[in-house]
Design an enzyme around this catalytic site. Structure first.
Site, PDB file in Angstrom:
ATOM      1  N   GLU A  35       0.880  -1.049  -0.231  1.00 18.47           N
ATOM      2  CA  GLU A  35       0.017  -0.051   0.138  1.00 18.47           C
ATOM      3  C   GLU A  35       0.724   1.177  -0.146  1.00 18.47           C
ATOM      4  OE1 GLU A  35      -2.767   0.508   3.330  1.00 18.47           O
ATOM      5  OE2 GLU A  35      -3.561   2.094   2.479  1.00 18.47           O
ATOM      6  N   ASN A  43     -11.831  -2.980   0.902  1.00 17.39           N
ATOM      7  CA  ASN A  43     -10.644  -3.251   1.714  1.00 17.39           C
ATOM      8  C   ASN A  43     -11.356  -3.513   3.370  1.00 17.39           C
ATOM      9  OD1 ASN A  43      -8.140  -3.273   3.169  1.00 17.39           O
ATOM     10  ND2 ASN A  43      -8.461  -1.127   3.715  1.00 17.39           N
ATOM     11  N   GLU A  44     -11.502  -2.452   3.957  1.00 12.73           N
ATOM     12  CA  GLU A  44     -11.999  -2.969   5.348  1.00 12.73           C
ATOM     13  C   GLU A  44     -13.266  -2.177   5.288  1.00 12.73           C
ATOM     14  OE1 GLU A  44      -8.942  -1.403   8.029  1.00 12.73           O
ATOM     15  OE2 GLU A  44      -8.016  -3.255   8.224  1.00 12.73           O
ATOM     16  N   CYS A  54      -6.515   1.272   3.098  1.00 12.00           N
ATOM     17  CA  CYS A  54      -7.144   2.637   3.266  1.00 12.00           C
ATOM     18  C   CYS A  54      -7.153   3.286   1.977  1.00 12.00           C
ATOM     19  CB  CYS A  54      -6.942   3.491   4.525  1.00 12.00           C
ATOM     20  SG  CYS A  54      -7.331   2.512   5.922  1.00 12.00           S
TER      21      CYS A  54
HETATM   22  O1  AHR Z   1      -1.973  -1.421   7.079  1.00  9.94           O
HETATM   23  C1  AHR Z   1      -2.223  -0.164   7.448  1.00  9.94           C
HETATM   24  C2  AHR Z   1      -3.916   0.138   7.404  1.00  9.94           C
HETATM   25  O2  AHR Z   1      -4.386  -0.694   8.126  1.00  9.94           O
HETATM   26  C3  AHR Z   1      -4.505  -0.055   6.083  1.00  9.94           C
HETATM   27  O3  AHR Z   1      -4.418   0.715   4.981  1.00  9.94           O
HETATM   28  C4  AHR Z   1      -5.889  -0.665   6.532  1.00  9.94           C
HETATM   29  O4  AHR Z   1      -6.488  -1.649   5.709  1.00  9.94           O
HETATM   30  C5  AHR Z   1      -5.813  -0.971   7.826  1.00  9.94           C
HETATM   31  O5  AHR Z   1      -6.603  -0.400   8.924  1.00  9.94           O
END
Ligand code: AHR
Length: 650
Positions: free
Chosen positions: A44, A370-371, A239
């Site tokens: 990321e 993602n989340e 994120c």
């Molecule tokens: O890995 C860092 C962050 O942690 C990521 O962007 C997110 O998916 C999680 O909350």
């Protein structure tokens, strides 16, 4: 010497064998085949992972698209007369790259220059070629450019000249080879003469990129990834996929094709962590989706893209797109699959071929969100699933349970199971104790339900999310203990990835991270070595390793699992000692007829459980590999706080 030491370490001491705890490994009862995807990585753009990181460009804000358009740049003159240097914004005409710099120099000068600071200074290497390029348009001839690389004291260590050639936009380039090295260098463009000039898309890449590709990736950082031999690369987030709001979400179509067409946006981590604001954090997408697919191909990893599901980050604005306007998001997903896998007669397959890669990338998985969580997610997921499965029934969809094992997780998990989704993504940022306590977590999971993907996990040494977390040996071995549980349950846990992957030592928002780096060095953490040890010793099939008929999930502070590799005919045993005492374990291999077995033992240990690697002391915690000889009922000694991987020919 090494060999003698090894034989001393692992030997068949009959007396000790009687005293030590015995692990019985049944090498002929194959429990399950291990997926090549079991150990992967997750990239990321956080902690300056892309621009100023993997993307090797030295120039910050070369397109003048930051909200403060001259951020990263300074002029050599203390005061520039009004109208000499202005930012032009042609939003209507060119929405993807609206801004450029216009210089209108009425009187001849040779003292006007623009200095770029790079990402916290530039590391410039002696005798390496640097390729400078820009888009330039000469409105009124008469200005020549002199480009210099400067050392920290401001002394030029490389110079080149460039004569703008045409009155329409044109990419022009020139190379520079420094006579000296600089750790905190800069680049300056001097404007000599008078006239009117437009400038945009300024870049300066070293020629020693990964595979020597022009405008490529930092070779040392990619090598660190290749050395893990990961089964997949999850990308681009995180994120980042969601964005603070939907306008800032990751849109893959904006990241391919000519660099000038890739629409720069603010990075979510620019303002994502109140304690560590990074106002100069943007995404130029020099590392875009084609570079990502290419990276996967280069290092033998299967691509695993994650796509926005019509929801922004639920920690931030939590915006959702209305269901009746979700189609463009779904179309992005369908087009991405076609871009990765479609033949060259399909529109997006053709696009891939035009960009230089006619062969498909063989993408197998797509993450929807993602989340994300809650009924809003489920509703959107179902719409994505219907459309994708109709057209691409073989693509396995990865579905989200949110960000942690909290009450929301239970709800999501039960709904996803009812929907009979392909793969459930679970995220764990937890303490060492949690990882140790959960080494048996998957032993009783539902075997008939969806497969499990540990899409993000990492052990946090102090507190979850604390800025004081460090990549300690204890964290690494707690992760290793947990990973023995993933390996033992490889029939349902098919993929996993540590997170985050990269962090710049001077520009991070999040800690811990798998790999730290600065502008010229890469630092492997103890956790990195654990990932590498597991991945490079993946094996092909799980075999039972039992202590008194039970899996080893923390009895006497030890954790263990075993696999065989049918291609090399080896047994691979992972043994973790999470205590401060030396432990002895008898390895009993009833099915192995050979009396004397040879192989290697890799041991990851350190001076103390809180030991870390630093740029000053990068090898405080590194694995040491020795050759070993062991009898088929021999004793292995586990040093305090150690991760051990035994690999023997059977
Ligand atoms: O890995 C860092 C962050 O942690 C990521 O962007 C997110 O998916 C999680 O909350």
């Amino acid at each position: 010497m090494l060999r003698i030491a090894a034989i001393l370490l692992i030997s068949c001491y009959t007396l000790q064998a009687q005293e030590s705890i015995t692990y019985v490994i049944n090498t002929t009862t194959v429990k399950t085949a291990i997926q090549p995807s079991l150990w992967g990585i997750f990239f990321e753009d956080i902690n300056r992972g892309a621009d100023g990181g993997l993307n090797a460009d030295l120039i910050k804000n070369g397109s003048f698209e930051f909200n403060t358009p001259l951020m990263g740049w300074k002029t050599t003159a203390r005061r520039i007369p009004d109208g000499v240097a202005i930012i032009v914004n042609r939003q209507q005409e060119n929405p993807n790259n609206p801004k450029y710099l216009q210089l209108d120099i009425p009187r001849s000068t040779d003292t006007l220059g623009l200095v770029n600071e790079g990402f916290g200074g530039m590391v410039i290497k002696k005798e390496v070629r640097y390729d400078f390029s820009l888009l330039v348009r000469q409105q009124q001839p008469g200005i020549q450019l002199r480009i210099e690389l400067l050392n920290a004291a401001g002394k030029p260590i490389a110079t080149a000249r460039l004569q703008p050639a045409t009155s329409s936009w044109q990419e022009q380039s020139v190379s520079l080879t420094p006579t000296d090295t600089a750790r905190k260098g800069r680049l300056v463009i001097w404007f000599e003469g008078s006239g009117k000039l437009d400038l945009d898309m300024i870049s300066c890449y070293p020629s020693d990129t990964w595979k020597g590709r022009p405008k490529g990736l930092r070779a040392d950082m990619v090598q660190a990834l290749a050395d893990i031999k990961p089964g997949f690369i999850r990308f681009p987030g995180g994120c980042i996929v969601e964005g603070t709001d939907l306008n800032e979400r990751y849109q893959w179509k904006q990241t391919i094709g000519p660099r000038v067409e890739r629409k720069l946006i603010i990075n979510k981590w620019n303002h994502g962590v109140a304690a560590r604001p990074t106002p100069d954090y943007y995404q130029s997408f020099g590392l875009g989706f084609l570079e990502y697919f290419q990276l996967c191909e280069d290092i033998g990893a299967t691509p695993m893209p994650i796509i926005n599901c019509g929801m922004s980050c639920q920690f931030n604005t939590a915006e959702v797109v209305p269901m009746d306007q979700l189609n463009p998001y779904i179309q992005d997903a369908l087009d991405l699959i076609e871009f990765a896998n479609g033949n060259v007669n399909t529109p997006w397959g053709k696009k891939r071929a035009e960009l230089g890669h006619p062969a498909p990338f063989n993408m197998k998985w797509l993450g929807v969100g993602n989340e994300n969580w809650g009924p809003q997610y489920i509703e959107r997921l179902q719409a994505f699933t219907k459309a994708i499965k109709q057209r691409y029934p073989d693509i396995q969809l990865i579905t989200s349970t949110g960000y942690s094992p909290n009450p929301q997780f239970k709800y999501m998990d039960s709904v996803l199971r009812k929907l009979n989704v392909d793969i459930i993504d679970e995220h764990y940022y937890q303490t060492p104790n949690w990882f140790l306590m959960n080494a048996g977590k998957y032993d009783n999971y539902d075997r008939k339900g969806p497969k499990i993907f540990l899409g993000e996990y990492a052990c946090h040494s102090v507190r979850i999310g604390s800025q004081d977390n460090r990549n300690t040996l204890l964290c690494a071995l707690s992760e290793a203990a947990f990973m023995t549980g993933l390996e033992r349950n490889a029939d349902i846990v098919t993929m996993s990835a540590y997170a985050p992957l990269f962090a710049h030592t001077d520009a991070w928002q999040w800690t811990p991270n798998l790999i730290w780096f600065d502008n010229s060095r890469v630092l492997a953490t103890p956790s990195y070595y654990v990932q590498q040890l597991f991945s490079r010793n993946r094996g092909t099939h799980v075999v039972p390793l039992l202590q008194e008929g039970m899996a080893v999930t923390g009895q006497d502070s030890c954790y263990a699992s075993a696999v065989i590799d049918t291609t090399t005919k080896e047994l691979i045993v992972k043994l973790i000692n999470a205590s401060g005492e030396t432990k002895q374990r008898t390895i009993d291999l009833p099915q192995v007829k050979k009396k004397k077995l040879t192989g290697t033992l890799a041991v990851l240990k350190g001076p103390a459980p809180n030991a870390i690697n630093t740029l000053g002391q990068p090898e405080a915690v590194t694995p040491a590999v020795t050759t070993v000889e062991i009898k088929n009922k021999g004793v292995i000694t586990l040093t305090p706080y150690s991760v051990n991987v035994l690999r023997i020919k059977i």
